[in-house]
Scaffold this motif. Structure first.
Motif, PDB file in Angstrom:
ATOM      1  N   LEU A 169       1.096  -0.773  -0.002  1.00  6.96           N
ATOM      2  CA  LEU A 169      -0.239   0.044  -0.032  1.00  6.96           C
ATOM      3  C   LEU A 169       0.969   1.012  -0.222  1.00  6.96           C
ATOM      4  O   LEU A 169       0.849   2.200  -1.145  1.00  6.96           O
ATOM      5  N   ILE A 170       2.241   1.688   0.664  1.00  8.14           N
ATOM      6  CA  ILE A 170       2.614   2.066   0.588  1.00  8.14           C
ATOM      7  C   ILE A 170       3.624   2.686  -0.628  1.00  8.14           C
ATOM      8  O   ILE A 170       3.867   3.721  -0.885  1.00  8.14           O
ATOM      9  N   ASP A 171       3.814   1.571  -1.334  1.00  9.20           N
ATOM     10  CA  ASP A 171       4.533   1.197  -2.440  1.00  9.20           C
ATOM     11  C   ASP A 171       3.587   2.248  -3.472  1.00  9.20           C
ATOM     12  O   ASP A 171       4.236   3.107  -4.190  1.00  9.20           O
ATOM     13  N   GLU A 172       2.582   2.250  -3.490  1.00  6.62           N
ATOM     14  CA  GLU A 172       1.561   2.324  -4.281  1.00  6.62           C
ATOM     15  C   GLU A 172       1.209   3.860  -4.243  1.00  6.62           C
ATOM     16  O   GLU A 172       1.305   4.437  -4.773  1.00  6.62           O
ATOM     17  N   LEU A 173       1.277   4.078  -2.903  1.00  7.15           N
ATOM     18  CA  LEU A 173       1.068   5.597  -2.452  1.00  7.15           C
ATOM     19  C   LEU A 173       1.833   6.389  -3.182  1.00  7.15           C
ATOM     20  O   LEU A 173       2.086   7.760  -3.837  1.00  7.15           O
ATOM     21  N   LYS A 174       3.609   5.872  -2.947  1.00  8.19           N
ATOM     22  CA  LYS A 174       4.906   6.561  -3.706  1.00  8.19           C
ATOM     23  C   LYS A 174       4.528   6.476  -4.952  1.00  8.19           C
ATOM     24  O   LYS A 174       5.531   7.660  -5.056  1.00  8.19           O
ATOM     25  N   SER A 175       4.103   5.621  -5.465  1.00  4.49           N
ATOM     26  CA  SER A 175       4.118   5.914  -6.645  1.00  4.49           C
ATOM     27  C   SER A 175       3.169   6.928  -7.284  1.00  4.49           C
ATOM     28  O   SER A 175       3.694   7.451  -8.774  1.00  4.49           O
ATOM     29  N   GLN A 176       2.202   7.422  -6.550  1.00  7.79           N
ATOM     30  CA  GLN A 176       1.603   8.104  -6.738  1.00  7.79           C
ATOM     31  C   GLN A 176       2.119   9.757  -6.450  1.00  7.79           C
ATOM     32  O   GLN A 176       0.770  10.278  -6.712  1.00  7.79           O
ATOM     33  N   GLY A 177       2.676   9.537  -6.180  1.00 10.03           N
ATOM     34  CA  GLY A 177       3.686  10.405  -4.885  1.00 10.03           C
ATOM     35  C   GLY A 177       2.431  11.885  -3.827  1.00 10.03           C
ATOM     36  O   GLY A 177       2.766  12.494  -3.597  1.00 10.03           O
TER      37      GLY A 177
END
Length: 665
Positions: A169-177
């Motif tokens: 979940l955190i990595d998906e947030l990171k991919s969206q900035g």
């Protein structure tokens, strides 16, 4: 920061002034563990499938070979607060604690994010989570909660497999900035590098952490897991092998009576040596690299052949999670459970038994033979929480807290383990302090360094069927197939064995109940740290479905006699002192009592008892060949009575006991 306008010589320009400090605390999202969200089907929503109340509930959750659900209408009903019956709380007290933080305005909101734990964690995050009438997106819901949080951010608390979902979940947030929407990640008992117990679950259906009971057996556990990538993710990763030297699987060439090693075990030793201790060897073994075929579903003693698609996906996930790092703005905290016997691997062993059967089936002609077969037994370490080993739960180089589970379980007389660690008062107090950014005073039984090896003695009890085992402490609490209520106890079915663990802080009553006619073996190890310091064993004792065996034990030094009530009438028929080797005469005396209780005419019964007495006399004189011949005469008599005075089943079972006794001569 706030921009205001000032003027210099009549020219306006902005001055950036500091914003007032943030007051309040972040809203909280909780991500539960594997098998800890309730599941149902839209096709029959009134019949909840998980947690199961029958094996057919588990069957409804089976997956296709590609990992998709056979039933496309499965949805989640929320997280499990407490389990059926007396299995205990899972998240009930934690939920109450979080509700209290909202009620007293410490945080604005908290939400549990249930999900279909059969699905790969990264797929859970990428898609929507099905509910009964609609669905929700973890990303969308997180953004909503952050927007109304006092800090503009959320804190993620994750238990077990929920930690892998949280990382995705955190990595998906990171991919969206959008990684700045999370301020903290708190990992509680997360198998970040996998854990050995998962291998035995996938290969043999042994319990993975969610307590098995009479509603889910090993056959259904293994069949459920074999197409489930999230279960494959629990296997030890490459990084696990880099940090832990203990092998995941061992091979023991000896059998319990010196018979030939089972051929498959011999072949594995030729291929892998005496142990599997590299990722490549484990991958080869679980995928059937030795050329073995996938066994029938009901054959859980033969190791499964795992699916290539799921293995490939889990390999990718292991590589992903092994090197995972949080963005710099997110503080990561690990909470690790320690001190309970945890499966660190398992050992394949050869066993042999006497098998008597009517050939052809249903005929009165009974034939007996020795059968050598493959079994497996657990290897334990105290570096864990009963499911996840310490090196995996504490794998990241970050702030780490250790919960001494044996000590924390004693005071309130509870039995918190991996599945119920969120119910620990110490863990909930620690979470409260972390959430309000105050950890200057650690709760009881919490430390920032891993505890030293436990010098207090423990008991590890094992029985080989056909008996059930239950233990009662001095307070009346029980540990058995259904209950694990005694503090610091466990009940585990592993292969053909049943295993119970206890501390030595109390005096316990041990009870074995016969489930069939045959022989059983009881072994009790006394353990300090992970070293066996003393052993008590009772080998090949005859038993019937009416037999009740009891003893009291605190340590091996204080163990009582083993009291055997052969026919369950409340009278002790035989007593074995601790440390006494069970002799052939002991077994023959037990056989006499079994025969005495047969519903048989007097002449035949007297004749059978006379043969047993003759065998006892010959053993006492050292004439073992004569005793064996006399027992052979007894078997011939049973053969003649089969399907006449005795049922074929009765005759067969008695023949099998006699074969086992002959084997001890």
């Amino acid at each position: 920061n706030t921009a205001v306008t000032s003027y210099f010589r009549g020219t306006p320009f902005p001055i950036v002034e500091p914003s007032p400090p943030v007051t309040g605390h972040s809203s909280v999202i909780f991500l539960p563990g594997l098998q800890a969200s309730r599941l149902a089907s839209r096709s029959n929503p009134s019949d909840r499938l998980w947690e199961p109340n029958a094996n057919n509930d588990v069957e409804a959750l089976y997956l296709n070979p590609d990992g998709t659900s056979i039933d496309p209408d499965i949805y989640t009903e929320g997280v499990i607060d407490e389990l059926l019956g007396s299995l205990g709380n899972i998240y009930k007290s934690f939920i109450t604690t979080m509700n209290g933080l909202v009620a007293d305005d410490t945080i604005n909101e908290w939400q549990a994010f249930p999900y279909d734990w059969r699905i790969d964690p990264r797929d859970v995050v990428a898609g929507n989570v099905a509910l009964q009438s609609d669905s929700y997106s973890m990303l969308t819901e997180l953004e909503r909660m952050a927007s109304s949080s006092a800090t503009g951010k959320v804190t993620l608390i994750a238990h077990s497999n929920g930690g892998l979902v949280a990382k995705a979940l955190i990595d998906e947030l990171k991919s969206q900035g959008k990684e700045n929407l999370v301020d903290q990640l708190i990992l509680v008992a997360v198998p970040q590098l996998g854990t050995p117990k998962a291998v035995s679950t996938l290969m043999h259906g042994d319990e993975i952490g969610f307590p098995q009971n009479q509603f889910m057996d090993a056959v259904h556990q293994r069949t459920l897991a074999e197409n489930m990538t999230s279960a494959y993710n629990m296997m030890p990763s490459n990084e696990y092998f880099a940090r832990v030297i203990d092998p995941i699987i061992e091979f023991d060439p000896s059998t319990n009576s010196g018979q030939a090693t089972p051929p498959e075990l011999a072949a594995w030793m030729g291929r892998y040596g005496y142990a599997i201790n590299t990722p490549a060897e484990l991958r080869d073994f679980v995928s059937g690299g030795d050329g073995r075929n996938e066994p029938a579903d009901i054959d859980v003693l033969t190791p499964n052949v795992l699916k290539q698609a799921q293995l490939t996906q889990s390999d990718s996930n292991h590589n992903y999670f092994d090197i995972w790092q949080a963005p710099e703005n997110i503080k990561v905290t690990q909470i690790v459970g320690w001190g309970l016997d945890t499966v660190s691997g398992f050992k394949y062993v050869g066993r042999d038994k006497k098998v008597c059967e009517a050939i052809p089936p249903g005929s009165p002609y009974i034939y007996c033979k020795t059968v050598t077969y493959l079994d497996h037994e657990p290897i334990f370490t105290e570096d864990g929480d009963e499911t996840v080993v310490t090196p995996s739960a504490g794998s990241m180089a970050t702030t780490t807290f250790y919960l001494d589970l044996p000590l924390s379980n004693k005071g309130p007389r509870v039995n918190r383990v991996h599945s119920s660690i969120m119910e620990s008062i110490s863990v909930r107090d620690l979470l409260g302090e972390i959430l309000i950014r105050s950890t200057s005073t650690l709760p009881s039984f919490i430390a920032t360094e891993e505890p030293t090896k436990n010098i207090l003695k423990k008991l590890r009890i094992r029985v080989l069927s056909p008996v059930s085992i239950s233990v009662t402490d001095s307070f009346g609490s029980q540990t058995d197939l259904i209950n694990e209520n005694i503090p610091n106890s466990y009940y585990l079915e592993f292969g053909e064995g049943k295993y119970v663990g206890l501390d030595t802080e109390d005096t316990y009553t041990l009870r074995l109940d016969g489930q069939d006619t045959g022989t059983f073996t009881l072994g009790i190890d006394e353990v300090s740290g992970d070293q066996v310091t003393d052993t008590l064993i009772y080998q090949d004792i005859p038993v019937t479905p009416d037999t009740i065996v009891t003893m009291t034990i605190g340590t091996l030094d204080t163990a009582s006699n083993l009291n055997i009530d052969i026919n369950g009438d409340g009278n002790v028929d035989q007593t074995l002192a601790p440390g006494t080797t069970v002799t052939t005469i002991d077994r023959l005396n037990t056989l006499k009592i079994i025969v005495s209780n047969l519903d048989l005419d007097n002449p035949n019964k007297k004749s059978m008892l006379a043969k047993i007495n003759d065998a006892i006399g010959l053993v006492k004189k050292g004439n073992l060949n004569g005793a064996e011949h006399k027992l052979g005469d007894l078997q011939n008599q049973l053969q003649a009575l089969s399907d006449k005075k005795l049922t074929i089943e009765q005759a067969t079972e008695l023949m099998q006991i006699i074969e086992t006794i002959k084997n001890t001569l």
